[in-house]
Write a protein that holds these residues in place. Structure first.
Motif, short mmCIF file in Angstrom:
data_model
loop_
_atom_site.label_atom_id
_atom_site.label_comp_id
_atom_site.label_asym_id
_atom_site.label_seq_id
_atom_site.Cartn_x
_atom_site.Cartn_y
_atom_site.Cartn_z
N ARG A 103 5.44 6.06 -1.75
CA ARG A 103 6.28 6.26 -0.56
C ARG A 103 7.27 5.09 -0.46
O ARG A 103 7.15 4.21 0.40
N HIS B 63 -5.82 5.00 -7.92
CA HIS B 63 -5.27 6.21 -7.32
C HIS B 63 -3.79 6.08 -7.03
O HIS B 63 -3.25 6.85 -6.24
N THR B 64 -3.12 5.09 -7.62
CA THR B 64 -1.71 4.89 -7.32
C THR B 64 -0.87 6.03 -7.87
O THR B 64 -1.21 6.67 -8.87
N ALA B 65 0.27 6.26 -7.20
CA ALA B 65 1.15 7.36 -7.59
C ALA B 65 1.68 7.17 -9.00
O ALA B 65 1.80 8.13 -9.76
N ARG C 223 0.83 -1.21 0.00
CA ARG C 223 0.00 0.00 0.00
C ARG C 223 0.86 1.26 0.00
O ARG C 223 0.57 2.23 -0.71
N LEU C 224 1.95 1.25 0.78
CA LEU C 224 2.86 2.40 0.80
C LEU C 224 3.50 2.61 -0.56
O LEU C 224 3.67 3.75 -1.03
N GLN D 29 2.18 1.79 -3.44
CA GLN D 29 1.15 2.32 -4.32
C GLN D 29 0.95 3.82 -4.12
O GLN D 29 0.59 4.53 -5.05
N GLN D 30 1.20 4.28 -2.90
CA GLN D 30 1.03 5.70 -2.59
C GLN D 30 2.26 6.53 -2.94
O GLN D 30 2.29 7.73 -2.68
#
Length: 563
Positions: free
Chosen positions: A362, A542-544, A356-357, A359-360
């Motif tokens: 980070r 919504h991924t970076a 998840r991190l 995907q964001q």
């Protein structure tokens, strides 16, 4: 050492089968296709000792000590007994036969021998079979197109069988038995028909199907284990040479048939239909078929099944597909892991949190979380999870560290890759290839990057079509950097198609970036517009990386319009 007229008498309660021969240590008999051979007592002792120590050469002095009662026996006496043994076996080739001479050293028994229960050979169930086989190994399907590997069909299957016996797998049908059965089967028959025919004729409980390929100078052995009409396990191992795949493959298969699948057992409902649905859901997840896996998981939820393993599967699927309930599913899983004090669930939840991190956008935090999960798995002895954590960490390393990748990081990833190559997990192997390709791209070694991604694609070909998106995107970018623009476009377009098919995040973003890069290099403005419209339609992603793809496309189109 004291001599004995009958070597290792305490172990004579084992019978052996090699080819069409059977050796019974208790009855002190050797038969060939059911007919008893005439051997002297000393020749039998020599044969028994060589078979029991078949994994190494045996010195003449060692044979003398174990097989002759007198200490004054000579090398000439040993040689005469070995010659009589070979004559009885019809084995007259001292260098290539069953009993091989090691110049100036001794002898070695060279054929794969299978241990079986004493007395089973005399049961008369089927000539040449010691016990009802637990497993039958089909001849290897050679897809290498290499004339030098013409031996693998029978030879590699026999070598794999020998390694399985070493791993404690008993009741193994010989490749000769399988070939004899398949002679009656039409060549046009498919794998399912051949498997069913072998099971029915030999009474085997499982059949192992194997396929060998050569990919970029390396050997890839794909394995599929059949039980009845069901495929229970699938995996792949990689080695430099074809014979190098036998040991890791045997270790993998032995684990499949001797160690229960913890994930399968974790959701044992007692209902045959629901248990089969859970097993199929796991298989679909491992094959990257997220749509079918999601349907099966929904069936289980609707039936009221409640288990941590089911929560884990649903949380992973929610994250990969970018569902709105992903954050809630992950939080519930982490709470369940804390409540149950389960190291396995804690490590799994940590890996999903790292995903998840990532995907964001980070990567530093994702790297740290993956390392924490890996440490948790290592402390609990969960090697598979530790490997997954190391591969995930390597995938984030290049984005997390400024200034490129040092040699220590490359060496660490190479070590992890070697472990993954023998673990048998196809998705993990694909991801390891992707990480290596990413590291090579950071160092601008585009030929190496393409090679790693191509190996990943070869592995992904055995999975669901959507699993090809990541390696195809990597190959597209490598081709683009090497000036092969049309090839880059073709690969990028296929990567985008596969990514849309699976809906996995952030694979869609990586594929879109690769495709857009090729389109821009070819100045195909209309195709760029169409791709941007498709990206805008992905409201659930919504991924970076997808956001970067949108911004890159918009910038490219603006630049094209200004010119």
């Amino acid at each position: 050492m004291a001599a004995s007229s009958s070597p290792d008498r305490g172990d004579e309660t084992v019978a052996w089968r090699f080819g069409e021969f059977e050796l019974d240590g208790a009855r002190r008999t050797v038969t060939r296709s059911g007919r008893r051979l005439r051997l002297s007592a000393r020749a039998f002792d020599v044969l028994l000792y060589l078979v029991r120590h078949r994994h190494r050469g045996v010195a003449r002095s060692e044979l003398m000590a174990h097989c002759w009662p007198r200490p004054d026996v000579t090398d000439g006496v040993v040689a005469r007994v070995v010659m009589s043994l070979r004559k009885a076996l019809g084995d007259l080739d001292a260098r290539q036969g069953l009993v091989q001479t090691l110049p100036r050293a001794g002898y070695r028994f060279a054929a794969p021998a299978i241990a079986c229960a004493v007395g089973a050979a005399a049961s008369g169930a089927m000539p040449g079979r010691c016990v009802e086989p637990r497993l039958a190994v089909l001849p290897v399907d050679d897809r290498s197109a290499d004339p030098a590997l013409a031996w693998v069909g029978f030879g590699l299957a026999s070598l794999l069988g020998a390694h399985l016996v070493d791993r404690g797998v008993d009741g193994l049908a010989s490749v000769r038995e399988v070939l004899a059965v398949l002679k009656d089967e039409p060549e046009r028959s498919g794998v399912r028909q051949r498997v069913a025919h072998v099971m029915q004729t030999l009474g085997a409980r499982a059949v192992l199907e194997t396929r060998l390929e050569r990919q970029h100078g390396r050997s890839v052995l794909h394995l599929t284990l059949h039980a009845g009409e069901t495929v229970t396990h699938e995996g792949s191992v990689v080695a430099d040479e074809a014979e190098g795949t036998a040991g890791p493959a045997a270790a993998l298969v032995a684990r499949w048939i001797t160690v229960p699948d913890a994930a399968v057992q974790a959701v044992a409902s007692g209902d045959a239909f629901l248990d089969e649905a859970w097993q199929r859901a796991l298989q679909r997840l491992r094959a990257h078929d997220h749509a079918e896996a999601g349907n099966l998981l929904a069936v289980l939820r609707d039936a009221g099944i409640d288990a941590p393993e089911l929560d884990l599967a649903q949380a992973r699927l929610a994250l990969l597909r970018g569902r709105p309930d992903a954050a809630q599913a992950l939080a519930q899983l982490e709470e369940c892991a804390r409540r149950d004090d389960s190291p396995r669930l804690q490590a799994e939840a940590g890996l999903l949190h790292a995903l998840r991190l990532a995907q964001q956008g980070r990567p530093r935090q994702a790297l740290l979380r993956a390392r924490e999960a890996g440490a948790c798995a290592a402390a609990a002895g969960l090697d598979e999870l530790r490997l997954r954590a190391e591969v995930m960490g390597a995938g984030q390393l290049a984005d997390a560290i400024d200034g490129g990748i040092d040699e220590d990081a490359r060496d660490a990833m190479a070590r992890v890759r070697r472990e993954v190559e023998t673990a048998g997990d196809r998705l993990l192997l694909r991801d390891a290839c992707a990480s290596l390709g990413h590291l090579a791209a950071i160092g601008e070694d585009w030929a190496a990057a393409e090679r790693h991604h191509a190996m990943g694609l070869a592995i992904a070909q055995t999975l669901h079509e959507s699993a090809r998106a990541v390696p195809l995107a990597g190959m597209s970018q490598a081709c683009l950097q090497q000036g092969r623009l049309r090839e880059a476009r073709s690969l990028g377009e296929e990567a985008w198609r596969c990514a849309r098919l699976g809906g996995e995040q952030p694979a869609q973003g990586h594929a879109a970036l690769a495709f857009a890069g090729a389109l821009r290099a070819l100045q195909q403005t209309m195709a760029l517009r169409e791709l941007l419209a498709e990206l805008d339609a992905l409201h659930d992603d919504h991924t970076a990386v997808l956001q970067v793809a949108r911004e890159s496309l918009a910038l490219a189109l603006t630049s094209e319009l200004l010119h």
